[in-house]
Motif scaffolding. Structure first.
Motif, short mmCIF file in Angstrom:
data_model
loop_
_atom_site.label_atom_id
_atom_site.label_comp_id
_atom_site.label_asym_id
_atom_site.label_seq_id
_atom_site.Cartn_x
_atom_site.Cartn_y
_atom_site.Cartn_z
N SER A 171 86.35 35.00 5.44
CA SER A 171 85.73 35.69 6.57
C SER A 171 84.43 34.98 6.93
N PHE A 172 83.82 35.41 8.02
CA PHE A 172 82.57 34.81 8.46
C PHE A 172 81.51 34.91 7.37
N VAL A 173 81.37 36.08 6.76
CA VAL A 173 80.33 36.23 5.73
C VAL A 173 80.69 35.51 4.45
N SER A 174 81.98 35.49 4.08
CA SER A 174 82.35 34.81 2.84
C SER A 174 82.17 33.30 2.95
N LEU A 175 82.17 32.77 4.18
CA LEU A 175 81.97 31.34 4.39
C LEU A 175 80.50 30.98 4.60
N TRP A 232 83.89 42.56 12.68
CA TRP A 232 84.72 41.36 12.61
C TRP A 232 84.18 40.36 11.59
N HIS A 233 82.84 40.34 11.40
CA HIS A 233 82.27 39.32 10.52
C HIS A 233 82.67 39.52 9.06
N THR A 234 83.16 40.72 8.71
CA THR A 234 83.61 40.96 7.33
C THR A 234 85.13 40.90 7.22
N ARG A 235 85.83 40.78 8.34
CA ARG A 235 87.30 40.75 8.31
C ARG A 235 87.81 39.33 8.04
N THR A 236 88.94 39.25 7.36
CA THR A 236 89.52 37.94 7.08
C THR A 236 90.16 37.39 8.34
N ILE A 237 90.41 36.08 8.34
CA ILE A 237 91.07 35.45 9.48
C ILE A 237 92.45 36.06 9.68
#
Length: 856
Positions: free
Chosen positions: A483-487, A512-517
């Motif tokens: 996800s955005f935050v995990s990256l 959305w920033h915490t959701r996976t692709i």
């Protein structure tokens, strides 16, 4: 149902723990009795929308205690509720109303059905959710299975189990039954174990027990479960599908080191829940076994043609075996039609008495005349290091496997060589995550679908989103589950990413920033309705957009752009408007001050969203230092140039130390107070978050920690220690409380929490700006908007322009001091426009430099 009638006997022991309150067994018993009286004495069929919340559980227990059969369905599936309501015409429908309140829709004063006196519960079988075929369970089934599970797990009244699985799933329901039976506590939550707030609730409630299916353990691996400190944890239980022997052994050894036990279990809905368990002390030694029958249960092996004498179909007997199936309302009048349960699993009994599953009888497929066991294919691939799900459809074998690009050929060759199938009869799709049902079990229907040609477009969409993430975040490790935050995404690249994604997906959820692709890709279904004239595909599928301001300007002439309704995050809107008003006020086109202080609050808001993620402590701290570098280095580079080329700045500005080293009162000496304050806060917080104890406190008290820091910040706000600089309202010690308030705003999840922050705003902002009431009101209004309104209505071109300004706001702030003084006297509007353009240009330069040298 004895355990439902005896709830009050446990007295003042805590029964239910929710995020909002605790309920004792006496209080729970009173609520159950009151609801049972409302349901009435005449037995009726109650359709219950299951959910891990107190209202649903009280209704369920009330129906059982009064003898009303319950048809338990997933509460989050409208289609399932509708189809089973149509199929079984329940007398009462219990479900949440649109406003969240719980309702009992009493459709028949007396039952419209003949209900057998033993019938207690109706559950869908695994994989047949929404199907009219249901499992009929009796009161004896439920009571007996709860007693057996409580016995072999050693549950007592000091236990507290989290509801990590859905209530409508027999495994999740068995956790509820077995703990209520023993007077233990239930931590009612609908959060995923991947959510940091789940662990806050679990630790705060002193949780002792966690239940999971294989997918749950995948999530635990991702979030660094082995590094977590859970001092009260006693046991992990696993069922719902096979967990690989190596993982069983690893978790068993982890439990041994951390002083908790792992119980691997085996069961089916037709057996109420459990049939076998592997004693915890054998988990590391016999990880491939399902163990021994549960108390009062027994197994036998029925011979199956084509297998040796030691392998047969596993047949179970016990008081928890279902009454039988129901396929229509008429079947609700039936008594017991099943005496023992043919599981469909092929098993053998080892010399130590442990049972082992070796295959699945019902999954055999005849493909091109050959009898293929898909489970054996899965085992074969596992031996070669490939995790897979396999399914046969009569013409070909479908294989979904975890792996990288180019693995399809190797997997197809392995299967072909071992099974004797031609390669053309094997369909392989390599994925970053295997498809599972809502319960976490393998979704074999999806395996067949995913390997079909029709999925090529969806796969391309996923690849496009991965490329988009890789491009903006400059990462090479982007997968479907990142996800955005995990990256490591932060507020500096958040704006561009959100706008590009909204262009790709048309609708973008606020989280959305915490959701996976993978989750975001589901929003880009080619069959979903899109605005007229708008291409649904991501920007990366089309011509690459022009950077920065040019991309925004092009959108003004895009087809349908003015009719494309969108939303704009409040934080982005405030950053965009704020930077324009800050520069315009300095140019003296107008005099609207206060937005710099609003931006301090937004910085705290973004700190909570992008830095305080679910990542492990070291990863968090690493991302935080990366963000500090991305702010500090471009700032010092630019300001150093200003110090060298002009006479406006003290050299302390170049190293962001003017506040600490210089007490000059020249206007330009204080020009970069905002950047200095932000860097100071982040450096101190990075040091604090590196301390394990403080990291754990923040995860446990996500709202409480920033609230406490805000209270500490008020000491600086009123300068009780005399730390304020020559310009108090620009001093980092004075305005830190606004940063903490923004942080708390991001963590505020309830109305009372937001109301508390609003009250703090109204009480503490007045007096900060002497004799400037408009500035005071503006700061209160801006931060109040951030607290209460997550998004604002917008249109495509406006969102694009706001995105450019917001993402470049730091750089506009840095550079505008070197532009407007030379133009404001004769060309004020030009000064404003030139300041914005130069800032956007510097932002583009910094971004390109960062990607080239990789130091940001």
């Amino acid at each position: 149902m004895p355990f439902t009638r005896e709830l009050a006997a446990h007295g003042d022991r805590v029964a239910l723990i929710t995020p909002d309150a605790e309920l004792t067994y006496r209080q729970l018993g009173e609520r159950v009795t009151a609801t049972a009286e409302r349901l009435g004495p005449l037995r009726r069929l109650v359709l219950l929308a299951g959910a891990n919340r107190a209202d649903a559980l009280v209704t369920y227990l009330a129906a059982l205690s009064a003898g009303h059969p319950v048809l338990l369905v997933p509460g989050d599936s409208e289609s399932t509720i509708r189809s089973l309501t149509e199929a079984y015409a329940p007398d009462v429908v219990a479900r949440p109303h649109a406003d969240g309140t719980w309702t009992l829709d009493e459709r028949h004063p007396e039952s419209a059905h003949m209900l057998h006196p033993d019938l207690a519960l109706l559950l869908s079988t695994s994989g047949s959710t929404g199907s009219p075929k249901l499992v009929r369970l009796s009161h004896e089934n439920l009571q007996a299975n709860a007693e057996s599970i409580a016995a072999y797990l050693g549950i007592d009244d000091t236990d507290r189990a989290a509801t990590t699985l859905p209530m409508h799933y027999c495994y999740g329901l068995s956790v509820i039954h077995s703990h209520l039976l023993r007077g233990a506590g239930l931590i009612l939550t609908e959060r995923s174990v991947s959510d940091a707030a789940f662990w806050e609730e679990f630790r705060a409630a002193r949780g002792t027990s966690l239940a999971g299916v294989p997918y749950t353990f995948d999530l635990l691996d991702r979030i660094g479960f082995e590094r977590m400190e859970l001092p009260h944890l006693r046991r992990l239980t696993q069922a719902g599908g096979r967990l690989g022997p190596e993982r069983v052994r690893r978790y068993a050894e982890l439990g041994r080191r951390s002083d908790w036990e792992l119980f691997v279990m085996y069961g089916q809905t037709e057996a109420t829940a459990r049939m076998a368990y592997l004693p915890a002390h054998l988990a590391a030694e016999r990880p491939e076994a399902i163990g021994v029958p549960i108390p009062r249960g027994s197994f036998r092996l029925q011979p199956v043609d084509g297998h040796g004498r030691d392998v047969g179909e596993l047949v179970y007997s016990g008081p928890n075996v279902m009454l039988g199936y129901a396929e229509s309302p008429a079947d609700l009048a039936l008594g017991r039609t099943v005496q023992e349960l043919h599981t469909g699993d092929l098993a053998r009994r080892a010399s130590d008495g442990m049972y082992e599953i070796v295959g699945r009888r019902s999954r055999f497929a005849k493909i091109l005349g050959l009898r293929i066991d898909p489970q054996q294919v899965e085992t074969l691939l596992e031996a070669h290091g490939v995790t897979s799900y396999c399914a046969g459809d009569g013409e070909s074998l479908a294989v979904a496997a975890l792996g990288g690009t180019g693995e399809e050929a190797r997997i197809r060759r392995l299967v072909a060589e071992e099974c004797g199938l031609p390669a053309r009869a094997i369909r392989v799709r390599v994925l970053s995550e295997l498809p599972r049902l809502a319960t976490g079990k393998p979704d074999y229907g999806a395996v067949r679908h995913l390997t079909s040609a029709e999925q090529e477009e969806t796969t391309s969409t996923g690849e496009d989103l991965r490329r988009l993430f890789a491009e903006i975040l400059d990462r090479t490790d982007v997968t479907e589950e990142t996800s955005f935050v995990s990256l490591g995404g932060d507020s500096l690249c958040y704006v561009e990413m959100s706008l590009r994604l909204e262009e790709a997906l048309s609708h973008l959820p606020t989280d959305w920033h915490t959701r996976t692709i993978r989750e975001l890709r589901s929003l880009a279904s080619p069959t979903a309705e899109k605005p007229e004239g708008q291409d649904w595909r991501p920007a990366t599928r089309r011509a690459r957009p022009a950077p920065g301001l040019m991309r925004a300007l092009r959108s003004w002439t895009a087809p349908q752009s003015w009719r494309t309704r969108r939303t704009l995050e409040t934080g982005i809107a405030l950053r965009a408007v704020g930077i324009v008003l800050i520069v315009g006020s300095h140019v003296q086109i107008f005099d609207i001050q206060g937005f710099a202080h609003i931006l301090i609050g937004i910085a705290g808001y973004n700190f909570a969203r992008f830095q305080l993620t679910d990542a492990a402590r070291r990863e968090r701290v690493r991302h935080l230092w990366r963000s500090i570098t991305r702010i500090a280095v471009p700032s010092m580079v630019w300001i150093t140039g200003a110090v060298v080329l002009t006479d406006f700045y003290d050299p302390a500005n170049a190293v962001l130390l003017n506040t600490l080293l210089s007490q000059g009162n020249d206007r330009f000496d204080w020009a970069y107070w905002f950047v200095e304050a932000l860097v100071y806060y982040l450096v101190v917080l990075a040091a604090l978050m590196a301390v394990p104890l403080l990291d754990r406190l923040e995860r446990r008290y996500a709202f409480g920690v920033p609230l406490a820091l805000m209270a500490v910040g008020l000491i600086g706000r009123y300068d009780l220690l005399g730390l304020a600089s020559a310009r108090p309202h620009l001093s980092p010690s004075v305005v830190f409380w606004l940063f903490a308030l923004g942080w708390a705003s991001a963590r505020a999840g309830t109305m009372p929490q937001r109301a508390l922050l609003t009250a703090a705003l109204l009480l503490t902002v007045p007096g900060l700006f002497q004799d400037q009431p408009v500035r005071t009101v503006l700061v209160i209004a801006g931060l109040g908007l951030l607290i209460w309104v997550p998004t604002l209505p917008s249109i495509g071109p406006l969102s694009a322009l706001a995105g450019v300004l917001a993402s470049s706001s730091l750089y506009i702030y840095l550079t505008h001091y070197q532009v407007y003084p030379y133009l404001q006297q004769d060309f004020p509007l030009t000064a404003l426009f030139a300041s914005l353009v130069l800032g956007v240009g510097y932002a583009a330069i910094v971004t390109r430099a960062a990607r080239r040298v990789r130091w940001l």
